[in-house]
Design a protein around this motif. Structure first.
Motif, mmCIF file in Angstrom:
data_model
loop_
_atom_site.group_PDB
_atom_site.id
_atom_site.type_symbol
_atom_site.label_atom_id
_atom_site.label_comp_id
_atom_site.label_asym_id
_atom_site.label_seq_id
_atom_site.Cartn_x
_atom_site.Cartn_y
_atom_site.Cartn_z
ATOM 1 N N ALA A 81 0.825 -1.213 0.000
ATOM 2 C CA ALA A 81 0.000 0.000 0.000
ATOM 3 C C ALA A 81 0.863 1.268 0.000
ATOM 4 C CB ALA A 81 -0.927 -0.006 1.207
ATOM 5 N N LEU A 82 2.113 1.123 0.416
ATOM 6 C CA LEU A 82 3.036 2.251 0.506
ATOM 7 C C LEU A 82 4.368 1.777 -0.052
ATOM 8 C CD1 LEU A 82 3.551 5.073 2.060
ATOM 9 C CD2 LEU A 82 4.441 3.621 3.865
ATOM 10 N N LYS A 83 4.977 2.568 -0.929
ATOM 11 C CA LYS A 83 6.280 2.186 -1.483
ATOM 12 C C LYS A 83 7.310 3.214 -1.052
ATOM 13 C CE LYS A 83 5.077 -0.470 -5.591
ATOM 14 N NZ LYS A 83 3.658 -0.625 -5.346
ATOM 15 N N MET A 84 8.359 2.716 -0.377
ATOM 16 C CA MET A 84 9.368 3.626 0.133
ATOM 17 C C MET A 84 10.704 2.907 0.194
ATOM 18 S SD MET A 84 9.436 5.421 3.883
ATOM 19 C CE MET A 84 8.003 6.425 3.693
ATOM 20 N N ARG A 85 11.773 3.660 -0.017
ATOM 21 C CA ARG A 85 13.130 3.121 0.081
ATOM 22 C C ARG A 85 13.968 4.170 0.802
ATOM 23 N NH1 ARG A 85 16.771 -0.207 -2.822
ATOM 24 N NH2 ARG A 85 18.831 0.716 -2.947
ATOM 25 N N MET A 86 14.539 3.790 1.948
ATOM 26 C CA MET A 86 15.395 4.707 2.690
ATOM 27 C C MET A 86 16.690 3.991 3.032
ATOM 28 S SD MET A 86 12.861 6.990 5.099
ATOM 29 C CE MET A 86 12.754 5.807 6.384
ATOM 30 N N ILE A 87 17.812 4.694 2.825
ATOM 31 C CA ILE A 87 19.135 4.133 3.063
ATOM 32 C C ILE A 87 19.805 4.953 4.164
ATOM 33 C CG2 ILE A 87 21.286 3.412 1.947
ATOM 34 C CD1 ILE A 87 19.807 4.062 -0.750
ATOM 35 N N PHE A 88 20.487 4.252 5.068
ATOM 36 C CA PHE A 88 21.122 4.917 6.209
ATOM 37 C C PHE A 88 22.581 4.496 6.331
ATOM 38 C CE2 PHE A 88 16.689 4.000 7.025
ATOM 39 C CZ PHE A 88 16.179 5.221 7.412
ATOM 40 N N GLU A 89 23.472 5.485 6.370
ATOM 41 C CA GLU A 89 24.879 5.239 6.683
ATOM 42 C C GLU A 89 25.327 6.386 7.551
ATOM 43 O OE1 GLU A 89 27.992 4.453 3.716
ATOM 44 O OE2 GLU A 89 26.486 3.227 2.687
ATOM 45 N N GLU A 90 25.922 6.051 8.700
ATOM 46 C CA GLU A 90 26.319 7.083 9.655
ATOM 47 C C GLU A 90 27.214 8.129 8.983
ATOM 48 O OE1 GLU A 90 26.708 5.861 13.926
ATOM 49 O OE2 GLU A 90 28.762 6.501 13.558
ATOM 50 N N GLY A 91 26.858 9.392 9.179
ATOM 51 C CA GLY A 91 27.653 10.490 8.630
ATOM 52 C C GLY A 91 27.419 10.767 7.159
ATOM 53 N N GLN A 92 26.434 10.086 6.545
ATOM 54 C CA GLN A 92 26.179 10.253 5.108
ATOM 55 C C GLN A 92 24.781 10.807 4.860
ATOM 56 O OE1 GLN A 92 28.387 9.284 2.510
ATOM 57 N NE2 GLN A 92 29.866 8.977 4.152
ATOM 58 N N ARG A 93 24.681 11.579 3.774
ATOM 59 C CA ARG A 93 23.367 12.007 3.258
ATOM 60 C C ARG A 93 23.100 11.149 2.035
ATOM 61 N NH1 ARG A 93 22.025 18.091 4.447
ATOM 62 N NH2 ARG A 93 20.355 17.742 2.975
ATOM 63 N N LEU A 94 22.051 10.337 2.100
ATOM 64 C CA LEU A 94 21.761 9.405 1.012
ATOM 65 C C LEU A 94 20.331 9.574 0.522
ATOM 66 C CD1 LEU A 94 23.517 6.313 2.613
ATOM 67 C CD2 LEU A 94 24.361 7.656 0.702
ATOM 68 N N ASN A 95 20.149 9.389 -0.772
ATOM 69 C CA ASN A 95 18.833 9.582 -1.372
ATOM 70 C C ASN A 95 18.046 8.286 -1.465
ATOM 71 O OD1 ASN A 95 19.208 12.329 -1.744
ATOM 72 N ND2 ASN A 95 20.117 12.065 -3.758
ATOM 73 N N GLY A 96 16.762 8.412 -1.202
ATOM 74 C CA GLY A 96 15.836 7.308 -1.345
ATOM 75 C C GLY A 96 14.598 7.832 -2.062
ATOM 76 N N SER A 97 13.487 7.104 -1.929
ATOM 77 C CA SER A 97 12.277 7.541 -2.631
ATOM 78 C C SER A 97 11.025 7.137 -1.868
ATOM 79 C CB SER A 97 12.244 6.930 -4.034
ATOM 80 O OG SER A 97 12.249 5.517 -3.939
ATOM 81 N N TYR A 98 9.976 7.870 -2.146
ATOM 82 C CA TYR A 98 8.662 7.594 -1.563
ATOM 83 C C TYR A 98 7.654 7.770 -2.689
ATOM 84 C CZ TYR A 98 4.357 8.539 1.033
ATOM 85 O OH TYR A 98 3.068 8.518 1.491
ATOM 86 N N GLU A 99 6.926 6.706 -2.981
ATOM 87 C CA GLU A 99 5.925 6.795 -4.050
ATOM 88 C C GLU A 99 4.575 7.133 -3.438
ATOM 89 O OE1 GLU A 99 5.775 3.569 -6.857
ATOM 90 O OE2 GLU A 99 7.955 3.337 -6.736
ATOM 91 N N SER A 100 4.028 8.270 -3.873
ATOM 92 C CA SER A 100 2.713 8.697 -3.378
ATOM 93 C C SER A 100 1.759 8.791 -4.555
ATOM 94 C CB SER A 100 2.833 10.063 -2.700
ATOM 95 O OG SER A 100 3.005 11.073 -3.671
ATOM 96 N N GLN A 101 0.520 9.134 -4.250
ATOM 97 C CA GLN A 101 -0.458 9.281 -5.333
ATOM 98 C C GLN A 101 -0.112 10.480 -6.216
ATOM 99 O OE1 GLN A 101 -1.022 9.623 -2.066
ATOM 100 N NE2 GLN A 101 -2.730 10.994 -1.610
#
Length: 144
Positions: A71-91
């Motif tokens: 029902a919800l599509k999301m991708r989040m990446i985490f690495e200490e000290g890093q700014r990383l891009n992910g995505s969130y699919e909404s309507q």
């Protein structure tokens, strides 16, 4: 035994701070744990208003990954000290999510009980939406 999935009890507590306001979300559920390529994976389903959300949390040495589908599509990446891009699919289409991870820790004992902590700032389309403190606690269910 690498891909064997074991039943686990999972507790997720998330504190969100934004512009002086603070909210806490807590989730207790049952899921599955498996290990692959040196990482620990937690799989669980959340029932939300929009429908069922399938979540996979990957806990590795260097960081974490949260994938949500259904029902919800999301991708989040985490690495200490890093700014990383992910995505969130909404309507409204796919939105850019950026995680700026301050703290990532993960420990698991021989009995299969583990604890992970993530502290990160979240940006959506470049705008700050809050600072998140996520604690994930999991323990193997007793095999009867």
């Amino acid at each position: 035994m690498a891909d064997e999935q074991m039943p686990v009890k999972i507790r997720v507590k998330t504190d969100v701070a934004h512009e002086g306001e603070k909210e806490t979300f807590e989730l207790s559920l049952f899921g599955r744990l498996f290990k692959k390529d040196g990482s620990t994976f937690l799989k669980y389903d959340e029932v939300q208003d929009e429908g069922v959300v399938h979540t996979i949390v990957k806990l590795a040495d260097a960081g974490a990954l949260i994938l949500r589908s259904g029902a919800l599509k999301m991708r989040m990446i985490f690495e200490e000290g890093q700014r990383l891009n992910g995505s969130y699919e909404s309507q409204f289409g796919t939105l850019l999510l950026t995680t700026d991870t301050k703290i990532f820790t993960h420990n698991m004992n021989d009995a299969g009980t583990g604890q992970a902590e993530l502290v990160y700032s979240l940006l959506m389309q470049g705008d700050a939406v809050g600072t998140y403190t996520m604690n994930i606690h999991y323990e193997l269910e007793e095999q009867l």
